[in-house]
Design an enzyme around this catalytic site. Structure first.
Site, short mmCIF file in Angstrom:
data_model
loop_
_atom_site.label_atom_id
_atom_site.label_comp_id
_atom_site.label_asym_id
_atom_site.label_seq_id
_atom_site.Cartn_x
_atom_site.Cartn_y
_atom_site.Cartn_z
N GLU A 84 0.95 -1.06 -0.18
CA GLU A 84 -0.13 0.01 -0.03
C GLU A 84 0.95 1.44 -0.12
O GLU A 84 0.68 2.22 -0.55
CB GLU A 84 -0.96 -0.29 1.38
N ASP A 88 0.71 3.60 -2.72
CA ASP A 88 0.39 5.58 -3.27
C ASP A 88 1.49 6.44 -3.78
O ASP A 88 0.94 7.39 -4.73
CB ASP A 88 0.57 5.70 -1.76
N GLU A 159 -4.33 0.69 -3.46
CA GLU A 159 -3.17 0.95 -3.43
C GLU A 159 -1.98 0.09 -3.63
O GLU A 159 -1.40 -0.45 -4.05
CB GLU A 159 -2.95 1.94 -2.33
#
Length: 274
Positions: A84, A88, A159
């Protein structure tokens, strides 16, 4: 930065070369009753992503919620939080690049405003829903089944999925998916920004109804430099349709646009003559 991305890929042991993948346009729905073995099920997800993973463990990790790891500590796999983190950064890069190319005349401020609207959690959750990503999440039994549709869980998983795609296939793998998801999202974000920004609303109406773009001019600056107050007028053609004041040009401009919307009666759905 480029060397840092390359080092990540080398650490995961994936070659830079990418096999040809069939083009995939649009997201076809899945039957809610579908029940497939894990490997076959992941193949369905890969088809929706437009990418076949060389390293399936990356995909599985992206789908693994920390609640699953808490109940299966000996499986030897991480939860999706590290992916994640990476996803991002990848998302911001891909979206920034797309907007930079799509709107060559836009200022940094406008690009940043639109990018912010596109990468917020609500939007990521919508993209995850479009992929029906919740169906593949690996959750612990102690986690409520409703977590599969919880926006925050879906946004994080999306993400993580981008992070996994990047590590397995580089930016092309991520861009292939985002090329399908971004256009509609950009259109929706633009409409939302125009509606909430009085300048955008006034410009949209003025171009559609009068065929002209509003022009703003500073007509007065009062007070000392550290506490100046600006007065701005907005014109459509030769007509002054609004005036506003503020502690900055931006604030005064928005106030002028807002007052023009009221004067023209646009908030009531049309123009009123004064």
């Amino acid at each position: 930065m480029g060397n840092w991305w390359a080092r990540i890929r080398e650490l995961w042991g994936h070659p830079r070369e990418k096999p040809e993948q069939p083009a995939s346009h649009g997201l076809s729905p899945l039957s809610p009753q579908a029940s497939l073995p894990e490997e076959d099920s992941l193949s369905v997800l890969e088809k929706r992503l437009g990418w076949s993973f060389r390293n399936r463990s990356l995909l599985i990790e992206a789908l693994t919620h920390r609640s699953y790891i808490n109940e299966h500590p000996n499986e030897g796999i991480h939860d999706n939080e590290r992916l994640e983190f990476l996803g991002d950064a990848v998302l911001q890069l891909v979206v920034s690049t797309d907007l930079f190319r799509r709107f060559p005349e836009w200022s940094e401020g406008r690009l940043t405003e639109l990018r912010t609207a596109l990468i917020r959690g609500e939007r990521l959750a919508l993209w995850a829903e479009a992929l029906e990503l919740g169906r593949w999440l690996r959750l612990g039994k102690g986690e409520a089944e409703g977590a599969r549709t919880r926006p925050s869980v879906l946004a994080d998983a999306f993400e993580a999925l981008l992070g996994a795609l990047y590590l397995d296939g580089g930016l092309p793998a991520v861009e292939r998916l985002m090329d399908r998801l971004l256009p509609e999202a950009i259109d929706q974000a633009l409409r939302s920004l125009e509606w909430h920004d009085p300048k955008g609303r006034l410009q949209h109406w003025s171009q559609a109804v009068r065929g002209k773009t509003p022009v703003y001019r500073v007509v007065a600056v009062e007070g000392p430099p550290h506490a100046a107050r600006f007065t701005v007028q907005v014109l459509i053609g030769d007509e002054v349709v609004g005036e506003g004041q503020g502690a900055s040009k931006r604030e005064a401009t928005r106030e002028a646009a807002r007052n023009a919307l009221i004067r023209l009666g646009i908030e009531n759905g049309g123009e009123t003559e004064s």
